[in-house]
Enzyme design. Structure first.
Site, PDB file in Angstrom:
ATOM      1  N   HIS A   1       0.843  -1.205   0.000  1.00 66.81           N
ATOM      2  CA  HIS A   1       0.000   0.000   0.000  1.00 66.81           C
ATOM      3  C   HIS A   1       0.875   1.252   0.000  1.00 66.81           C
ATOM      4  CE1 HIS A   1      -2.819  -2.986   1.941  1.00 66.81           C
ATOM      5  NE2 HIS A   1      -3.595  -2.487   0.992  1.00 66.81           N
TER       6      HIS A   1
ATOM      7  N   VAL B   1       4.492  -5.481  -4.804  1.00 65.29           N
ATOM      8  CA  VAL B   1       5.667  -5.444  -3.914  1.00 65.29           C
ATOM      9  C   VAL B   1       5.780  -6.825  -3.259  1.00 65.29           C
ATOM     10  CG1 VAL B   1       6.715  -4.326  -1.899  1.00 65.29           C
ATOM     11  CG2 VAL B   1       5.350  -2.979  -3.515  1.00 65.29           C
TER      12      VAL B   1
ATOM     13  N   SER C   1       0.533  -9.079   1.068  1.00 65.24           N
ATOM     14  CA  SER C   1      -0.925  -9.111   1.163  1.00 65.24           C
ATOM     15  C   SER C   1      -1.316  -9.025   2.628  1.00 65.24           C
ATOM     16  CB  SER C   1      -1.455 -10.434   0.583  1.00 65.24           C
ATOM     17  OG  SER C   1      -2.787 -10.652   1.013  1.00 65.24           O
TER      18      SER C   1
ATOM     19  N   ARG D   1      -3.498 -10.587   3.901  1.00 68.03           N
ATOM     20  CA  ARG D   1      -3.883 -11.941   4.334  1.00 68.03           C
ATOM     21  C   ARG D   1      -2.670 -12.798   4.686  1.00 68.03           C
ATOM     22  NH1 ARG D   1      -8.447 -11.039   0.408  1.00 68.03           N
ATOM     23  NH2 ARG D   1     -10.310 -11.108   1.715  1.00 68.03           N
TER      24      ARG D   1
END
Ligand code: PAF
Length: 280
Positions: A34, A176, A185, A187
Site C-alpha cells: 500500500h 511489492v 498481502s 492476508r
C-alpha cells in the site's frame, strides 16, 4: 492529515482540496505494498495536489464463508503509515454510511469479472465495482491507484470506468514482494509458520513458467502442467485455479505470447493467496 468519516464531508473535497485529487482505495491493514501505491499517488498528485486514502472493509465483496469479520482492522497503525507517507486525507466511513438501510443498487461488470476469481468468489467483483464506483462518486478523484497483485480487479475496474464513462484515470502499480518472492498481502498474516515457509512456491512456479516460455515452450497446457507439478510439491498448497489467459480479456489461451497473463489462486489452509505474472 484529516480523517473524514462522513460522506457529506468527503463530498466537499472536490471543492475544498487542491487538484488533482488522487485516490488510493484500500481495505486497511496497510503494508509496504500500500505504501508503494501511496507513494505513486503522491508523485501523481505533486506536492500541491491531494492524496486521499480510503480505508473501508467492504462487506459486499466478501462471500458468506469468507473472512469479513476476521479481516484485520488496525486503524491506528494504518493512520500512522498514512501520516508518515504524507497522505492528506483518510476517508474512513462505517458500513452503515456506505450501505444505508434499504440499499439496493449494485454495479456489475459482466465479462472480465466472471472468470478466474469470479468463478471461485461469486459476487466478489460486484461488491468491488459497487464500492469503487461509490468512492469515485463521493471523492471525485482525477486519478485512482490500484495494485497489480489484484490483476483481475484492475481489469474489471478499467472496464467499469470505460463502460460507465467515469472521468477518472486508473493507474496500476507493480506488486511489492517479500525477499523470498511472496507478494505482500494483508492476508499473509493469517499464514502459519509452515504455510508461510511454503507460500513462496507461487512466485517460484510463475518464474519457472516464464523461464520455460522464454526457452521456447508456448503450449499453455504444458506450462500449466509444469506449474501444477511445482506447486504440488508443497504439501500445504491447494490450487484454487491456475490459468494462462489473454491479459486484456482474461479469456484462457492455448498458446502463450507477450500478451499472456498467468494468474493463480492457491489455498494454504483457510488462507487463499493470489498472484500473477505478465509474460513479456
Ligand atoms: O483491493 C482492495 O483492497 C479492495 O478490493 C478495494 C479496491 C479497496 C475495494 O474494496
Amino acid at each position: 492529515m484529516k480523517v473524514i468519516g462522513s460522506i457529506s464531508a468527503a463530498q466537499r473535497l472536490p471543492q475544498a482540496a487542491p487538484a488533482p485529487i488522487v485516490l488510493v482505495p484500500t481495505m486497511g491493514a496497510l503494508h509496504r505494498g500500500h505504501a508503494a501505491l501511496i507513494d505513486r499517488a503522491r508523485a501523481l498528485a505533486g506536492p500541491r495536489g491531494t492524496v486521499v486514502v480510503s480505508i473501508f472493509v467492504n462487506p459486499t465483496q466478501f462471500g458468506p464463508k469468507e473472512d469479513f469479520s476476521r479481516y484485520p482492522r488496525p486503524f491506528a497503525a494504518d493512520k500512522a503509515l498514512c501520516a508518515a507517507r504524507g497522505v492528506d486525507v483518510i476517508f474512513h466511513p462505517t458500513p452503515a454510511e456506505i450501505y444505508p438501510e434499504g440499499f439496493s443498487t449494485y454495479v456489475e461488470e459482466t465479462t472480465v469479472s466472471t472468470l478466474l476469481c469470479g468463478q471461485s468468489r461469486p459476487g466478489h467483483f460486484r461488491g468491488v465495482c459497487t464500492v469503487v464506483l461509490k468512492l469515485f462518486q463521493i471523492i471525485r478523484p482525477q486519478i485512482a491507484v490500484f495494485g497489480l497483485k489484484d490483476f483481475q480487479q484492475c481489469a474489471v475496474i478499467r472496464r467499469m470506468v470505460r463502460d460507465l464513462h467515469v472521468p477518472v484515470r486508473i493507474v496500476a502499480v507493480e506488486t511489492v514482494r517479500e525477499p523470498d518472492g511472496l507478494a505482500l498481502s494483508s492476508r499473509n498474516q493469517y499464514l502459519s509458520p509452515e504455510e508461510r515457509e511454503q507460500a513462496p512456491v507461487l512466485r517460484a512456479a510463475l518464474l519457472a513458467a516464464r523461464k520455460a516460455w522464454q526457452g521456447g515452450e508456448k503450449s499453455t497446457a504444458r506450462l500449466r502442467q509444469l506449474m501444477v507439478k511445482k506447486i504440488a510439491a508443497s504439501t500445504l498448497a491447494r490450487i484454487d485455479y491456475l490459468e494462462l489467459a489473454d491479459a486484456d480479456t482474461l479469456q484462457p489461451v492455448s498458446h502463450a505470447d507477450r500478451n499472456t497473463v498467468i494468474a493463480l489462486a492457491v489455498f494454504f489452509g483457510r488462507t487463499r493467496l493470489i498472484d500473477n505474472l505478465r509474460l513479456r
